[in-house]
Design a protein around this motif. Structure first.
Motif, PDB file in Angstrom:
ATOM      1  N   ARG A 160     -26.305  11.647  -9.149  1.00  0.00           N
ATOM      2  CA  ARG A 160     -26.497  12.596 -10.251  1.00  0.00           C
ATOM      3  C   ARG A 160     -27.969  12.833 -10.553  1.00  0.00           C
ATOM      4  N   LEU A 161     -28.793  11.777 -10.412  1.00  0.00           N
ATOM      5  CA  LEU A 161     -30.194  11.873 -10.826  1.00  0.00           C
ATOM      6  C   LEU A 161     -31.150  12.215  -9.682  1.00  0.00           C
ATOM      7  N   ALA A 162     -30.746  11.940  -8.442  1.00  0.00           N
ATOM      8  CA  ALA A 162     -31.690  12.133  -7.333  1.00  0.00           C
ATOM      9  C   ALA A 162     -32.140  13.584  -7.215  1.00  0.00           C
ATOM     10  N   ARG A 163     -31.219  14.532  -7.468  1.00  0.00           N
ATOM     11  CA  ARG A 163     -31.567  15.941  -7.295  1.00  0.00           C
ATOM     12  C   ARG A 163     -32.506  16.428  -8.382  1.00  0.00           C
ATOM     13  N   ARG A 164     -32.291  16.011  -9.635  1.00  0.00           N
ATOM     14  CA  ARG A 164     -33.097  16.514 -10.748  1.00  0.00           C
ATOM     15  C   ARG A 164     -34.240  15.571 -11.121  1.00  0.00           C
TER      16      ARG A 164
ATOM     17  N   GLY B  71     -33.023  15.176 -14.744  1.00  0.00           N
ATOM     18  CA  GLY B  71     -31.760  14.503 -14.976  1.00  0.00           C
ATOM     19  C   GLY B  71     -31.840  13.537 -16.137  1.00  0.00           C
ATOM     20  N   HIS B  72     -33.006  12.903 -16.316  1.00  0.00           N
ATOM     21  CA  HIS B  72     -33.204  11.973 -17.435  1.00  0.00           C
ATOM     22  C   HIS B  72     -34.694  11.908 -17.741  1.00  0.00           C
ATOM     23  N   ILE B  73     -35.018  11.807 -19.008  1.00  0.00           N
ATOM     24  CA  ILE B  73     -36.417  11.702 -19.441  1.00  0.00           C
ATOM     25  C   ILE B  73     -36.579  10.446 -20.289  1.00  0.00           C
TER      26      ILE B  73
ATOM     27  N   MET C 271     -38.000  19.012 -24.816  1.00  0.00           N
ATOM     28  CA  MET C 271     -36.587  19.377 -24.879  1.00  0.00           C
ATOM     29  C   MET C 271     -36.260  20.522 -23.923  1.00  0.00           C
ATOM     30  N   ARG C 272     -37.230  21.389 -23.639  1.00  0.00           N
ATOM     31  CA  ARG C 272     -36.993  22.438 -22.632  1.00  0.00           C
ATOM     32  C   ARG C 272     -36.728  21.818 -21.266  1.00  0.00           C
ATOM     33  N   ARG C 273     -37.322  20.657 -21.016  1.00  0.00           N
ATOM     34  CA  ARG C 273     -37.171  19.990 -19.734  1.00  0.00           C
ATOM     35  C   ARG C 273     -35.957  19.072 -19.696  1.00  0.00           C
ATOM     36  N   SER C 274     -35.210  19.008 -20.797  1.00  0.00           N
ATOM     37  CA  SER C 274     -34.013  18.165 -20.851  1.00  0.00           C
ATOM     38  C   SER C 274     -32.864  18.933 -21.500  1.00  0.00           C
ATOM     39  N   PRO C 275     -32.363  19.982 -20.841  1.00  0.00           N
ATOM     40  CA  PRO C 275     -31.273  20.754 -21.444  1.00  0.00           C
ATOM     41  C   PRO C 275     -29.993  19.948 -21.623  1.00  0.00           C
ATOM     42  N   ASN C 276     -29.818  18.886 -20.822  1.00  0.00           N
ATOM     43  CA  ASN C 276     -28.620  18.055 -20.973  1.00  0.00           C
ATOM     44  C   ASN C 276     -28.782  16.970 -22.033  1.00  0.00           C
TER      45      ASN C 276
END
Length: 735
Positions: free
Chosen positions: A203-207, A507-509, A526-531
């Motif tokens: 899940r995180l490798a791509r983002r 994917g995570h910040i 927050m723009r860089r973390s839409p999820n």
């Protein structure tokens, strides 16, 4: 053996060269990337590869390490510390042993075991042979007593139960880790990053994962932790580096940073942009040689209204504005030339002719100019009338006004969120749009995008087929494989691609020292973390920035109300009891109800204070406090950093002043409180504490931070009166 085998596999792939079919090249590139990544991990975890053993009541021992390893028969040799089966190593207690009879900590140096430490969880189940091999000094306290090296160590071998709970917390939503000095917030956050990448790698490798720290010195301090845990593709950044192409190095005054960081600056930037779209009150005459074209207020209002209604960013909406204006001017020109009613194709040709006329281009650029974020901010802060139109008061204009220097603008960290805000409103400037009419540019852009999307879909389809044929779909995703071919196999890592893309969604910040971020900086993140998958690490009591957080609810409710949760770390592993007692007195100045974390150890060395006749005496005293094999920091008021830095560096060979490269490896470093945030040292000298208190409205928080950077010794040097809050310090008479 594993490294040699992996190296050999990589060499075999590389030796095949660059020829062959498209599929052959794809397969070679995929295998090369896989082997290179694994080899990097195997080298990164060399030190302390295995650090623990679990003796279980129902089965044989399990060895715990930085990553998982198996032999050729797939028998487990080493358990990855992040695996669920390794949890008892961190969470088992005598009251809840989780099936563990003994937990053994291994201290290694290279390939040799140099120390053992046993925790007994179920003595009755130990055999006589096991009882004879018991060992006992606490591994945690032994690690805490080691000298600082200028680099943060991982704590994978000594994670405590409350820390492990935070590390393994669920990925979704926003997790706030609130903890006082020395509670291990930073290192817990880094281990959480490693845990999440292990548990949710697909899940995180791509983002990717983004870690945001307070300054570049801090990032250098922590940069080795994740590689030592086997993770090498995480982006570390400060707020000042999050806008591609800009590295904010200039210092900002506290009043300016407070204004630029306030939430209302979003509207200030928006008004500054609207100021560049204003309709002229008087008609605009455009001389064309034998006749003059005229743009009246009504025409400009109509063009602006259409552009605004398009809901496009400013630079894309310009096409709508220009098209309307050119239509009006073309009809005027036809009438002036006596050509009467024109067919649509004739009108289009006339619009194109007008568009290239210098006088028309000049008028359009005045009415609706192309703008970069940099141009917008330079124009705003370099003009008092523009600042007034944007809503800034006279007093604020006095603070923010700056003339553009001949060598260009030096951007500050407080500018970066404003640049990001402006970029959202402006949109990109497409070079094709600059060379074509508005309608043609839109048509060309749409066609190019359709062609690009079709090509990308074709490449992805092919990549999926390759992965299915080779059985490598669990090792690399189709998008990554296709990206390698689009760049002639010049593949960028996830972190490299993310660093160059302002619109990248991670994917995570993870945000460290998060209490320091301004409302505008939070908008940018927050723009860089839409999820809204984030780990926020900080301590409200240590907020030093005038634009920083007063509470976590104030920060997060506007973006994630009902989707954030808080965990608290309560044990101070870094700061000894003697030093924390002094810090706790200063903490009452920050807030009378605040409680300092409980320290787990004592050193028997009380903090001391000494009055000096002159500030230059700080240098010789620092020379006498050097820690053999460790690190000493001299923390000074920001307003006197240059003066006191010179006093120390001139008296101490090898001493370094300021957050420069290599500062943390120096035996003595001179830092301001802001530069020392998040760091730790064997010993600390605090110079002029009264001035640190008085420098800003958050002075008590700054002094609290300074008092909690040391792991063993603390001294206070002052030329004026000692603040009453430091009365617990043992007074040393002046010579």
């Amino acid at each position: 053996m594993l490294r040699e085998r992996t190296r050999g596999q990589l060499d075999e792939v590389l030796a095949q060269g660059g020829g062959g079919t498209h599929q052959n090249r794809s397969e070679r590139d995929s295998f090369a990337g896989m082997y290179a990544e694994r080899l990097a991990r195997l080298w990164a975890v060399e030190n302390g590869l295995c650090f623990g053993r679990l003796d279980l009541a129902q089965e044989g021992p399990l060895y715990i390490g930085r990553l998982g390893l198996s032999d050729d028969d797939q028998a487990r040799l080493l358990i990855d510390w992040r695996a669920p089966v390794a949890q008892p190593f961190y969470r088992a207690t005598p009251a809840a042993p989780m099936g563990v009879t003994r937990r053994r900590h291994l201290q290694t140096k290279g390939r040799r075991v140099i120390g053992l430490d046993d925790d007994l969880l179920d003595l009755d189940r130990l055999s006589e042979a096991d009882r004879a091999t018991l060992n006992g000094e606490a591994a945690l306290l032994a690690a805490l007593d080691e000298k600082r090296t200028g680099r943060m160590r991982d704590i994978v071998a000594t994670i405590q139960a409350e820390q492990d709970r935070v590390i393994r917390s669920d990925l979704n939503g926003v997790l706030v880790v609130q903890g006082g000095p020395g509670t291990g917030k930073t290192v817990v956050a880094l281990h959480r990053a490693a845990y999440l990448l292990y548990t949710h790698r697909e899940r995180l490798a791509r983002r990717g994962v983004l870690i945001v720290g307070p300054n570049l010195t801090f990032l250098r301090y922590i940069e080795q932790v994740l590689p030592s845990l086997g993770e090498t593709d995480v982006l570390l950044s400060t707020v000042g580096e999050l806008y591609p192409g800009i590295t904010a190095t200039a210092r900002e005054s506290a009043p300016a940073a407070a204004i630029k960081g306030s939430a209302r600056m979003a509207e200030v930037v928006a008004r500054a942009l609207r100021d560049r779209q204003r309709v002229p009150r008087e008609p605009v005459d455009i001389p064309m040689g034998n006749f003059t074209l005229r743009l009246d207020q009504r025409t400009c209002e109509a063009a602006k209204s259409r552009a605004v209604r398009s809901r496009r960013p400013h630079n894309q909406a310009r096409a709508v504005f220009v098209r309307h204006v050119l239509n009006v001017l073309a009809k005027q020109a036809a009438k002036a030339l006596g050509r009467g009613m024109l067919e649509e194709d004739e009108l289009a040709d006339l619009r194109e002719d007008l568009r290239t006329e210098p006088a028309v281009k000049s008028a359009l650029n005045r009415l609706w100019p192309y703008l970069t974020p940099q141009q917008l901010l330079i124009g705003l802060f370099g003009s008092r009338p523009r600042m007034a139109y944007a809503g800034l008061s006279d007093a604020e204009q006095d603070i923010l006004f700056r003339e553009t220097p001949r060598g260009g603008v030096s951007w500050t960290e407080a500018d970066v969120p404003l640049l990001d805000e402006a970029a959202e409103l402006l949109g990109d400037i497409d070079p094709q749009v600059l060379r074509a009419t508005a309608m043609q540019a839109e048509e060309e852009l749409a066609a190019a995008r359709r062609a690009e999307e079709a090509e990308r879909d074709s490449e992805l389809t092919y990549a999926r087929e390759v992965l299915e044929l080779t059985g490598m779909s669990d090792m690399i995703d189709a998008e990554r494989l296709a990206a390698r071919h689009r760049g002639d196999e010049n593949y960028l890592t996830t972190a490299e691609r993310a660093a160059g893309d302002r619109t990248w969604a991670y994917g995570h910040i993870i945000v460290d020292e998060a209490q320091e971020l301004s409302p505008m900086a939070w908008r940018m993140l927050m723009r860089r973390s839409p999820n809204r998958s984030m780990t926020i690490v900080g301590d409200i009591a240590q907020t030093g920035s005038a634009a920083g957080a007063a509470s976590w609810g104030q920060v997060l409710d506007p973006y994630a109300r009902g989707r954030w949760r808080e965990e608290t770390l309560t044990v101070n592993y870094r700061t000894p009891v003697e030093l924390m007692a002094v810090a706790a007195d200063v903490l009452t100045l920050v807030g009378p109800d605040l409680k300092a974390p409980d320290s787990v150890r004592e050193t028997g060395v009380p903090p001391w204070a000494r009055k000096l006749a002159a500030a230059r005496e700080i240098g010789p005293i620092a020379a006498g406090e050097i820690v053999e094999g460790g690190r000493l920091a001299v923390i000074v008021p920001a307003s006197r950093a240059a003066e006191l830095g010179e006093a120390v560096t001139s008296a101490v060979p090898g001493a370094v002043a300021g957050p420069v490269p290599g500062a943390l490896e120096a035996p003595v470093v001179v830092l301001t409180v802001a530069d020392a945030k998040g760091l730790e040292f064997d010993a600390v000298l605090i110079a002029e504490p009264a001035e640190i208190l008085a420098e800003s409205p958050r002075g008590p928080s700054d002094l609290y931070v300074a008092l909690t950077r040391a792991t063993s010794r603390l001294g206070v040097l002052h030329t004026g009166d000692l603040p009453p809050a430091l009365s617990r310090c043992e007074r040393i008479p002046s010579p």
